[in-house]
Design a protein around this motif. Structure first.
Motif, PDB file in Angstrom:
ATOM      1  N   LYS A   1      -6.874   0.925  -6.282  1.00  0.00           N
ATOM      2  CA  LYS A   1      -5.716   0.418  -6.895  1.00  0.00           C
ATOM      3  C   LYS A   1      -6.174  -0.228  -8.556  1.00  0.00           C
ATOM      4  CE  LYS A   1      -2.925  -0.865  -2.984  1.00  0.00           C
ATOM      5  NZ  LYS A   1      -2.389  -2.119  -2.310  1.00  0.00           N
TER       6      LYS A   1
ATOM      7  N   ASP B   1       0.568  -1.115  -0.074  1.00  0.00           N
ATOM      8  CA  ASP B   1      -0.065  -0.057   0.142  1.00  0.00           C
ATOM      9  C   ASP B   1       0.815   1.202  -0.109  1.00  0.00           C
ATOM     10  OD1 ASP B   1      -2.272  -1.580  -0.059  1.00  0.00           O
ATOM     11  OD2 ASP B   1      -2.196  -1.517   2.197  1.00  0.00           O
TER      12      ASP B   1
ATOM     13  N   ASN C   1      -8.155  -1.381  -2.378  1.00  0.00           N
ATOM     14  CA  ASN C   1      -8.258  -2.177  -3.483  1.00  0.00           C
ATOM     15  C   ASN C   1      -9.034  -1.693  -4.748  1.00  0.00           C
ATOM     16  OD1 ASN C   1      -6.557  -4.186  -2.515  1.00  0.00           O
ATOM     17  ND2 ASN C   1      -8.373  -5.081  -1.635  1.00  0.00           N
TER      18      ASN C   1
ATOM     19  N   ASN D   1      -4.169  11.249  -3.993  1.00  0.00           N
ATOM     20  CA  ASN D   1      -3.580   9.974  -3.682  1.00  0.00           C
ATOM     21  C   ASN D   1      -3.523   9.792  -1.938  1.00  0.00           C
ATOM     22  OD1 ASN D   1      -4.011   8.888  -6.184  1.00  0.00           O
ATOM     23  ND2 ASN D   1      -2.630  10.319  -6.721  1.00  0.00           N
TER      24      ASN D   1
ATOM     25  N   LYS E   1       2.146   6.652  -6.945  1.00  0.00           N
ATOM     26  CA  LYS E   1       1.001   7.563  -7.556  1.00  0.00           C
ATOM     27  C   LYS E   1       1.621   8.972  -7.489  1.00  0.00           C
ATOM     28  CE  LYS E   1      -2.624   5.266  -8.664  1.00  0.00           C
ATOM     29  NZ  LYS E   1      -3.075   5.454 -10.177  1.00  0.00           N
TER      30      LYS E   1
ATOM     31  N   TRP F   1       2.326   1.623  -3.518  1.00  0.00           N
ATOM     32  CA  TRP F   1       1.187   2.220  -4.491  1.00  0.00           C
ATOM     33  C   TRP F   1       1.135   3.767  -4.172  1.00  0.00           C
ATOM     34  CZ3 TRP F   1      -3.232   5.177  -2.739  1.00  0.00           C
ATOM     35  CH2 TRP F   1      -4.052   5.361  -3.759  1.00  0.00           C
TER      36      TRP F   1
END
Length: 458
Positions: free
Chosen positions: A229, A152, A226, A215, A159, A155
């Motif tokens: 994503k 996470d 999720n 983000n 971003k 991610w």
């Protein structure tokens, strides 16, 4: 405890890092173009147009740029319209670290703690509790508490890098570790990673631009990431990708002197960190080997004391001193492995991030140079400066301004981090030697005692 031995970085050259002056030492320095990339003036009709390649974008210019191009998204992703307290020698108790970043007012606080291990039939992983407290109106609640895993955080960083290509994104700790060398589920490894993740979020939260990224808000507030994503590239992401890829076909003639100085500084800083990292790991290895010997050394005196009557107390005292020295050395080695080395590794990754931003800036300038050259070749045209050239120039200026601001912020963070790191290292070394000194001084009275000698006539 001995830390795992990562791949050593290249050793330093002959030039000292102190010989490299701060590339942005002036309070308001103007970007100086290199001889090959100076101001280019073209004649279109009866007007003369000058195109400064590296002019610093000041606040009024930024506002004018935003109002002039309401339909343009900037390359930075923004739409144009939007120690031990008890130690008598503790340096940390006597030294005031006053390198706060310009007295900024913080209205967003984040922390990472409470790691938990999750075991399922498919995988085993660690989650961390992310706590957010804020007074910003962009958040629906004043406080959030969610659990996130490493992917996470990864991610989020991707971003941020996509949507804010002109800014320096703080690094994450390495995702992969060598199996058999480091146990990624051990308490030591999990705690080291937790500290790194906590620092990553704090650096983003303290950034005047990144902390307002959509983000980042989603990461801190969404119960389930999720769904986010799985979403495709957003408009901001696409704009970031355009900066990264569309300009890839252009070649920069020469990097301006100011940004060339940044690159040179980063190269030498990398060499110095590599040398320190390599030597520090060797010291930890030697201390760990010495610690093994000390642990075997102390019991020898204890067993010997059982065979001696008059020397029993002195021998037991020596055994206790060696044991105390062993414990003090173990603490020193652990501190170096868990506190000193991770900071070095973080800044090695930080340097790579900074170099990537420099490359992106070079690509944007290369695109501008190519378009400007095409305009100069079309001297017979009297239509004025094409809008795409002006917009490209604005992107270069925006990139320069953002990069300069982040460079100054990074230098401030670096100065504060290393002052704390070196002060803590000095303090722990002083405490280590104080403990050893106190232990050995405690047995001097035992060694100076004269045993009672019985008379032979008795």
């Amino acid at each position: 405890m001995s830390a795992g031995t990562p791949k050593s970085l290249p050793s330093s050259g002959q030039k000292s890092i102190q010989d490299i002056s701060h590339p942005l030492s002036a309070e308001e320095s103007v970007l100086t173009p290199s001889p090959d990339v100076g101001n280019t003036t073209s004649s279109l009709g009866e007007k003369q147009y000058s195109f400064p390649l590296t002019t610093s974008l000041q606040a009024p210019a930024c506002m004018a740029f935003i109002h002039s191009y309401q339909d343009l998204s900037l390359p930075n992703g923004t739409p144009a319209g939007t120690s031990s307290p008890g130690s008598s020698s503790s340096l940390l108790n006597r030294l005031q670290l006053d390198d706060d970043l310009d007295g900024e007012t913080h209205d967003l606080f984040v922390s990472v703690d409470d790691p938990k291990k999750h075991v399922s039939t498919m995988e085993t992983y660690i989650t961390y509790r992310v706590t957010t407290k804020t007074s910003r109106t962009e958040f629906d609640l004043p406080e959030y508490s969610l659990r996130r895993r490493y992917q996470d955080f990864d991610w989020l960083r991707n971003k941020l890098e996509e949507s804010q290509p002109t800014h320096l994104i703080p690094p994450l700790p390495e995702k992969f570790v060598m199996k058999g060398v480091v146990d990624r589920f051990s308490e030591e490894f999990v705690e080291t990673r937790r500290k790194a993740l906590d620092k990553f979020l704090k650096r983003v939260a303290d950034h005047p631009v990144l902390s307002f990224n959509e983000n980042f808000n989603v990461f801190l507030t969404a119960k389930d990431l999720n769904s986010y994503k799985k979403q495709g590239l957003t408009l901001l992401t696409k704009m970031g990708e355009s900066v990264k890829y569309v300009t890839g076909g252009y070649k920069l003639r020469a990097r301006p002197l100011e940004f060339a100085a940044m690159g040179d500084y980063l190269d030498i800083f990398t060499q110095k960190l590599g040398t320190i990292d390599r030597i520090a790991q060797r010291i930890i290895k030697e201390e760990s080997e010495y610690l093994v010997e000390l642990r075997e050394y102390s019991p020898v005196y204890s067993s010997w004391a059982g065979c001696e009557g008059e020397l029993q107390k002195p021998l037991e005292g020596v055994s206790s001193c060696v044991s105390s020295s062993s414990s003090a050395l173990e603490e020193l080695t652990e501190d170096m492995s868990e506190d000193f080395l991770p900071v070095l590794r973080e800044y090695v990754l930080y340097i790579e991030s900074m170099k990537n931003v420099l490359k992106k800036r070079d690509q944007v300038q290369a695109e501008y140079e190519a378009k400007l050259e095409a305009v100069v070749l079309r001297k017979d045209e009297k239509s004025g400066v094409p809008a795409d050239v002006e917009k490209c120039q604005d992107r270069v200026e925006c990139f320069n301004a953002d990069l300069k601001a982040d460079w100054d912020r990074w230098q401030n963070n670096k100065r504060q981090d290393f002052r704390q790191l070196l002060t803590g290292m000095a303090d722990r070394n002083i405490q280590y030697y104080e403990k050893c000194l106190a232990a050995w001084e405690s047995i001097i009275p035992l060694l100076q005692e004269k045993p009672d000698i019985k008379s032979e006539t008795d």
